[in-house]
Design an enzyme around this catalytic site. Sequence first.
Site, short mmCIF file in Angstrom:
data_model
loop_
_atom_site.label_atom_id
_atom_site.label_comp_id
_atom_site.label_asym_id
_atom_site.label_seq_id
_atom_site.Cartn_x
_atom_site.Cartn_y
_atom_site.Cartn_z
N SER A 1 13.16 -62.20 -30.37
CA SER A 1 12.27 -61.08 -30.05
C SER A 1 12.47 -60.02 -31.13
O SER A 1 13.47 -60.06 -31.86
CB SER A 1 12.66 -60.51 -28.67
N TYR B 1 19.16 -57.38 -22.80
CA TYR B 1 18.09 -58.13 -23.46
C TYR B 1 18.25 -58.07 -24.99
O TYR B 1 18.16 -59.08 -25.69
CB TYR B 1 16.74 -57.56 -23.02
N1 LIG Z 1 6.47 -61.14 -23.25
C1 LIG Z 1 6.90 -60.53 -24.35
O1 LIG Z 1 6.43 -59.46 -24.73
C2 LIG Z 1 7.99 -61.17 -25.17
C3 LIG Z 1 8.28 -60.66 -26.45
C4 LIG Z 1 9.29 -61.23 -27.20
C5 LIG Z 1 9.99 -62.31 -26.70
N2 LIG Z 1 9.70 -62.79 -25.47
C6 LIG Z 1 10.47 -63.93 -25.00
O2 LIG Z 1 9.59 -65.02 -24.80
C7 LIG Z 1 10.12 -65.88 -23.80
C8 LIG Z 1 9.04 -66.16 -22.77
O3 LIG Z 1 8.69 -64.92 -22.18
P1 LIG Z 1 7.32 -64.71 -21.36
O4 LIG Z 1 6.74 -63.45 -21.79
O5 LIG Z 1 6.51 -65.93 -21.40
O6 LIG Z 1 7.94 -64.46 -19.91
P2 LIG Z 1 7.70 -65.21 -18.54
O7 LIG Z 1 8.56 -64.56 -17.53
O8 LIG Z 1 6.24 -65.33 -18.29
O9 LIG Z 1 8.23 -66.67 -18.87
C9 LIG Z 1 9.58 -66.98 -18.90
C10 LIG Z 1 9.76 -68.29 -18.17
O10 LIG Z 1 11.13 -68.68 -18.25
C11 LIG Z 1 11.49 -69.21 -17.00
N3 LIG Z 1 12.91 -69.11 -16.79
C12 LIG Z 1 13.66 -67.99 -16.61
N4 LIG Z 1 14.92 -68.32 -16.38
C13 LIG Z 1 15.00 -69.67 -16.40
C14 LIG Z 1 16.04 -70.60 -16.23
N5 LIG Z 1 17.29 -70.20 -15.95
N6 LIG Z 1 15.76 -71.91 -16.33
C15 LIG Z 1 14.51 -72.34 -16.59
N7 LIG Z 1 13.47 -71.50 -16.77
C16 LIG Z 1 13.73 -70.18 -16.67
C17 LIG Z 1 10.71 -68.37 -15.99
O11 LIG Z 1 10.61 -69.04 -14.73
C18 LIG Z 1 9.40 -68.18 -16.69
O12 LIG Z 1 8.45 -69.16 -16.35
C19 LIG Z 1 11.36 -65.17 -23.23
O13 LIG Z 1 12.52 -65.71 -23.84
C20 LIG Z 1 11.14 -63.74 -23.66
O14 LIG Z 1 12.36 -63.04 -23.75
C21 LIG Z 1 8.71 -62.27 -24.71
#
Ligand SMILES: NC(=O)c1ccc[n+]([C@@H]2O[C@H](COP(=O)([O-])OP(=O)(O)OC[C@H]3O[C@@H](n4cnc5c(N)ncnc54)[C@H](O)[C@@H]3O)[C@@H](O)[C@H]2O)c1
Length: 259
Positions: free
Chosen positions: A145, A158
């Site tokens: 991120s 985070y």
């Molecule tokens: N949304 C943003 O703005 C953003 C920005 C930078 C990075 N990210 C990263 O991208 C990734 C995806 O984020 P997102 O926005 O799609 O969020 P999201 O919450 O929609 O998706 C994350 C998914 O991971 C799953 N998850 C969480 N813990 C888990 C576990 N222990 N085992 C299996 N699955 C698990 C959740 O059930 C969920 O479906 C994350 O690592 C997040 O930190 C997101």
Amino acid sequence: MTHPGDLSGKIAVVTGAAGAIGSATSLMLLSRGASVVAVDRPGADFSELHGAAGAGASLHATHADASQEADVAAYVAEAVKVFGRIDVFFNNAGVEGVVAPIPDYPLAAFEQVLQVNVVGVFLGLKHVIPAMVKGGGGSIVNMSSVAGLIGSPGLSAYVASKHAVIGLTRTAAIECGPQNIRVNCVNPGPIESRMMRSIEAGAAPASPQVVHDQFAQRIPLGRYGRCEEVASMVAFLAGDEARYLTGGVFVIDGGMTTS
Ligand SMILES: NC(=O)c1ccc[n+]([C@@H]2O[C@H](COP(=O)([O-])OP(=O)(O)OC[C@H]3O[C@@H](n4cnc5c(N)ncnc54)[C@H](O)[C@@H]3O)[C@@H](O)[C@H]2O)c1
């Protein structure tokens, strides 16, 4: 000669695949010809992903807790059993934790974020790498991120976790280069998603839109990113056009971290 972006014949595993970025990326990989093993935690709902992929898609969904070693070993074994090998791994599952200054940040919440975002990413690498070696190599994309590059008030767990993912990426790239495995990470800025709604509401429960607008003002392109824009980067890194890229930190943030 293969078409640019073509992933035909590749077997991909995507964690967090029921979530915003994971499902968008799973769909993009499928659309480019890959087979996808979608992994998400017990209870996660894959119906939207299945619906969007359509009947006949080369998609296999399975539940596993990415932060628990037995579950990780199981999803890797299942992927190999179903499709024969793993060529692409999007190590994406993650949680945001709570929003609180460090003195108020509950230890249990801090540990939980590290357990999923760092231990989970480590375990994915630990179990996927040997499977990829057996298949002759592959491409791993870890999810970091912009929080892996800069600090962010209220998000200590985070931020710490996403910095750690860069270190894991660089180390794995060095270890795995000789085995024909490339390891990169992607570093998105704020993406229009549930996770950002949660962070905005955590930072200012009464006025989350103000937090949204403050973030957007820090982005030269003037808006949050979209899941599909992250998916494009992951799909590129997954494919053979990225064959000389490893150990890289691929920022996709509309310019947010340029100043
Ligand atoms: N949304 C943003 O703005 C953003 C920005 C930078 C990075 N990210 C990263 O991208 C990734 C995806 O984020 P997102 O926005 O799609 O969020 P999201 O919450 O929609 O998706 C994350 C998914 O991971 C799953 N998850 C969480 N813990 C888990 C576990 N222990 N085992 C299996 N699955 C698990 C959740 O059930 C969920 O479906 C994350 O690592 C997040 O930190 C997101």
